[in-house]
Design an enzyme around this catalytic site. Structure first.
Site, PDB file in Angstrom:
ATOM      1  N   HIS A  98      -0.576  -1.041   5.302  1.00  0.00           N
ATOM      2  CA  HIS A  98       0.842  -0.890   4.934  1.00  0.00           C
ATOM      3  C   HIS A  98       1.553  -2.237   5.100  1.00  0.00           C
ATOM      4  O   HIS A  98       2.245  -2.707   4.198  1.00  0.00           O
ATOM      5  CB  HIS A  98       1.528   0.135   5.840  1.00  0.00           C
TER       6      HIS A  98
ATOM      7  N   HIS B 157      -5.272   1.270   8.703  1.00  0.00           N
ATOM      8  CA  HIS B 157      -4.329   1.932   7.788  1.00  0.00           C
ATOM      9  C   HIS B 157      -2.929   1.330   7.947  1.00  0.00           C
ATOM     10  O   HIS B 157      -2.303   0.938   6.956  1.00  0.00           O
ATOM     11  CB  HIS B 157      -4.331   3.430   8.123  1.00  0.00           C
ATOM     12  N   GLU B 158      -2.456   1.218   9.164  1.00  0.00           N
ATOM     13  CA  GLU B 158      -1.101   0.712   9.375  1.00  0.00           C
ATOM     14  C   GLU B 158      -0.989  -0.752   8.981  1.00  0.00           C
ATOM     15  O   GLU B 158       0.026  -1.174   8.425  1.00  0.00           O
ATOM     16  CB  GLU B 158      -0.666   0.929  10.833  1.00  0.00           C
TER      17      GLU B 158
ATOM     18  N   HIS C 242       0.515   4.601   0.136  1.00  0.00           N
ATOM     19  CA  HIS C 242      -0.578   5.575   0.185  1.00  0.00           C
ATOM     20  C   HIS C 242      -1.200   5.739  -1.201  1.00  0.00           C
ATOM     21  O   HIS C 242      -0.514   5.621  -2.218  1.00  0.00           O
ATOM     22  CB  HIS C 242      -0.060   6.931   0.696  1.00  0.00           C
TER      23      HIS C 242
END
Lengths: 639, 39
Positions: free
Chosen positions: A95, A91-92, A101
């Site tokens: 980014h 997830h990070e 998101h």
């Protein structure tokens, strides 16, 4: 949805530094997350060797990242306490690769409702959505299953959900922290123009008649047949488990068509390795004899092996009768090659034979152990609620068991226990830096579409319990006595793991349970080597150097363009900074003032010029008239 | 049965819960903005 702007993209191979502050478990988890990127995307990672921009992963406060390549040289990404979970790292890094998101995309109100009065005071700004000038959903439908989606409880001030999905079935789907969804992969691959991945090689479920380009051998006794069922079993394939009428094929070696000792060879298409190590994974069903076996060969093509050498890699014997079984075979091939499945008829007069389905080949490490749990639904209601795996040995020689806790509804817990074993006298105690990775396998036929749930723990030799014992000390010293089903006594150490490994609801989703079978994949690796500082190179002439003496004013960002430092200046809807170092401020109002002033000035100048012209013309005319009058000879004058 | 210990204290905290407990005030819960983005 991605941030708009090419300057935010990273190169396909991202330089990284694992900072000394990171916990050991986090280091291993980050490397595992990189492997998922390598399998499913064209994004790769390499230790930083002086490139101008790189990601420095460190243990900060919490889990966070910037969005996109900020081109600041060292770009930080925090994997703090509690963030050492593979999907959190994925997830990070998404980014960092340029993704926001999922629920902030411009069309999100068509798919979810934000319940504003359930959001913690002051946190409503976290639920804004952005228009397509700022974000791009890359022409991919809204994705409830994205690893980038908030969970339904995000920023809630009570117990009611803050996000309600328009389709109720997706309420418990949003917020998954297992793996990339199909759409995550699609978007990432679109954003970075990926057409292949580093470690994926082949996936075949035999649904298409071309059987993925697999070939029958002419040097054997029989052929494998593409079928959808066999009278002696299996009744259906493994991919669909009979759920789809008219589909669901697998390859079958019919033992009754050949004599004892006869073989049938089925070769994959030619494959081109990049990394030199591979994991072959497939499901095998035996409806013939316990003496039948499947041999796995590799046929390599290289200048040195003109005869295309066929090398036997593994003999799979004693295949249980009457159920699909998962097998892994480790390969180490560096030249182009085919994998060959060789069915061999053993003794016995029974009919049936061997069947294979859902083959996956990738350049990844195979799991070390597989715990196959049959009749899983029966276990959910068992009185004890806990199930222990068979005992396994790690590659270093540590004996261990996995404990599955199914009684704490709605959650499934999973724990790792060291147990007493045959090698204990030769091993180091307390057990140092063994990383245990426990995976509940999503049995999707295609490895690229799996969203397996994976968590890791690491044995810290300095960790102690409340009474001062070392947690990972020798089980015969700190463990509790128990007995194997055969009556043999052993000692089991304390368990360490997750009471919320995943929910029962999620376990029933996707293909975690297939034919009432669940597979738990286990890997125990020595990660002591990660307990060292990554050698930091001297940076190449990059952003840090060129920008050191090239400061941008007013929060402008220094970037490299054509080898020169340049400023990218901030701007808003009606204002901007400009100039070489963003030193000048501009705004729409200024422009209007300038335009009006210029107009007035031009008008005034024109007016002055006109007046002067008129004055001069009139003066000249006047003078000419006077002189003409003076020189005039008057006629008919009176004397 | 030997003792079992939960890595996460028995609570399955999402990214945003972890950051919230730490009192972090990050954009959308886990995004760090630079000066230009903040504006």
């Amino acid at each position: 949805n991605s941030i708009v702007g090419e300057s935010y993209r990273w190169p396909h191979t991202i330089p990284y530094v694992l900072d000394d502050s990171l916990e050991m478990n986090a280091r291993g988890v980050i490397l595992n997350a990189f492997e998922r990127y390598r399998l499913k995307t064209c994004i790769d990672f390499k230790p930083w060797s002086g490139e101008p921009n790189y990601i420095s992963v460190f243990k900060g406060s919490g889990c966070w990242s910037s969005v996109g390549n900020r081109r600041v040289g060292k770009q930080e990404l925090s994997i703090g306490k509690g963030c050492d979970r593979i999907a959190t790292v994925q997830h990070e890094f998404l980014h960092a690769l340029g993704f926001w998101h999922e629920q902030s995309r411009s069309d999100r109100d068509d798919y979810v409702s934000i319940i504003w009065d359930r959001i913690i005071s002051g946190k409503k700004n976290n639920f804004e959505s952005y228009d397509d000038r700022q974000t791009d959903s890359l022409n991919v439908p809204y994705d409830y299953s994205s690893v980038m989606h908030y969970s339904k409880t995000a920023f809630q001030n009570g117990s009611e959900p803050t996000i309600v999905t328009r389709i109720p079935d997706f309420m418990d789907v949003i917020g998954q922290r297992m793996d990339f969804s199909d759409s995550d992969i699609l978007k990432l691959n679109q954003l970075y123009n990926c057409s292949s991945s580093l470690s994926f090689m082949e996936s075949c479920d035999f649904e298409l008649e071309n059987v993925c380009g697999m070939i029958q051998s002419s040097e054997d006794s029989a052929d494998w047949q593409r079928v959808s069922q066999v009278p002696e079993g299996p009744e259906s394939d493994h991919s669909n488990m009979g759920r789809c009428k008219g589909s669901g094929f697998f390859m079958h070696f019919n033992r009754s068509s050949v004599n004892e000792g006869a073989t049938a060879m089925l070769g994959s298409r030619i494959l081109y390795p990049k990394r030199g190590f591979q994991c072959l994974q497939f499901f095998l069903y035996n409806s013939g004899s316990e003496y039948d076996q499947l041999n796995i060969y590799v046929r390599e093509y290289s200048a040195a092996s003109v005869n295309r050498t066929l090398t036997l890699v593994e003999e799979i014997k004693d295949v249980p009768i009457g159920s699909w079984q998962l097998y892994h075979v480790t390969l180490k091939v560096t030249n182009k090659f085919r994998v060959v499945f060789g069915g061999v008829r053993g003794a016995g007069a029974s009919r049936g034979g061997l069947s294979i389905d859902d083959i996956n080949l990738s350049e990844t490490q195979c799991p070390h152990h597989v715990w196959h749990i049959r009749n899983f639904t029966q276990l959910i209601g068992s009185p004890s609620g806990s199930v222990y795996s068979p005992s396994f040995y790690s590659s270093k020689g540590y004996a261990f068991q996995i404990r599955l806790n199914l009684s704490s509804l709605p959650n499934v817990g999973m724990y790792f226990h060291l147990i007493s074993g045959a090698n204990d006298d030769q091993l180091e105690w307390p057990c140092p830096w063994q990383q245990v990775t426990m995976t509940i396998l999503d049995q999707n036929p295609d490895i690229r579409q799996r969203m397996s749930n994976k968590r890791s723990i690491t044995t810290d030799p300095f960790m102690t319990t409340g009474n001062g014992d070392y947690f990972w000390d020798r089980p015969s010293k700190v463990g509790v006595q128990d007995f194997f089903p055969n009556g043999t006594q052993f000692q089991r150490g304390r368990g360490y793991g997750y009471s919320v490994f995943m929910t029962h609801e999620r376990l029933k989703s996707r293909d975690f349970m297939k034919g009432d079978d669940v597979y738990i994949l286990l890997t125990v690796e020595d990660i002591s080597h990660l307990n060292t500082t990554q050698n930091e190179p001297t940076p190449t002439l990059g952003v840090n150097d060129l920008c050191t003496n090239f400061k941008c004013e007013n929060d402008g960002i220094c970037i490299l363009h054509n080898g020169k430092a340049e400023c990218r200046c901030p701007s808003g809807e009606d204002w901007w900074y400009m100039g070489e170092r963003c030193e000048k401020r501009g705004s729409t109002r200024d422009t209007i003032v300038i335009a009006v002033s210029s107009t007035v000035a031009v008008f005034a100048v024109m007016l002055v010029i006109t007046l002067v012209s008129v004055y001069c013309t009139r003066k000249k005319y006047h003078q000419e008239t006077s002189s003409k009058t003076a020189n005039m000879t008057l006629e008919n004058q009176h004397a | 049965t030997p003792e079992i210990f939960d890595v996460d204290g028995g609570i399955d905290q999402d990214i945003f819960d972890i950051n919230e407990d730490l009192g972090l005030d990050l954009f959308e819960g886990d995004i760090r903005l630079d000066g230009v983005q903040e504006r």
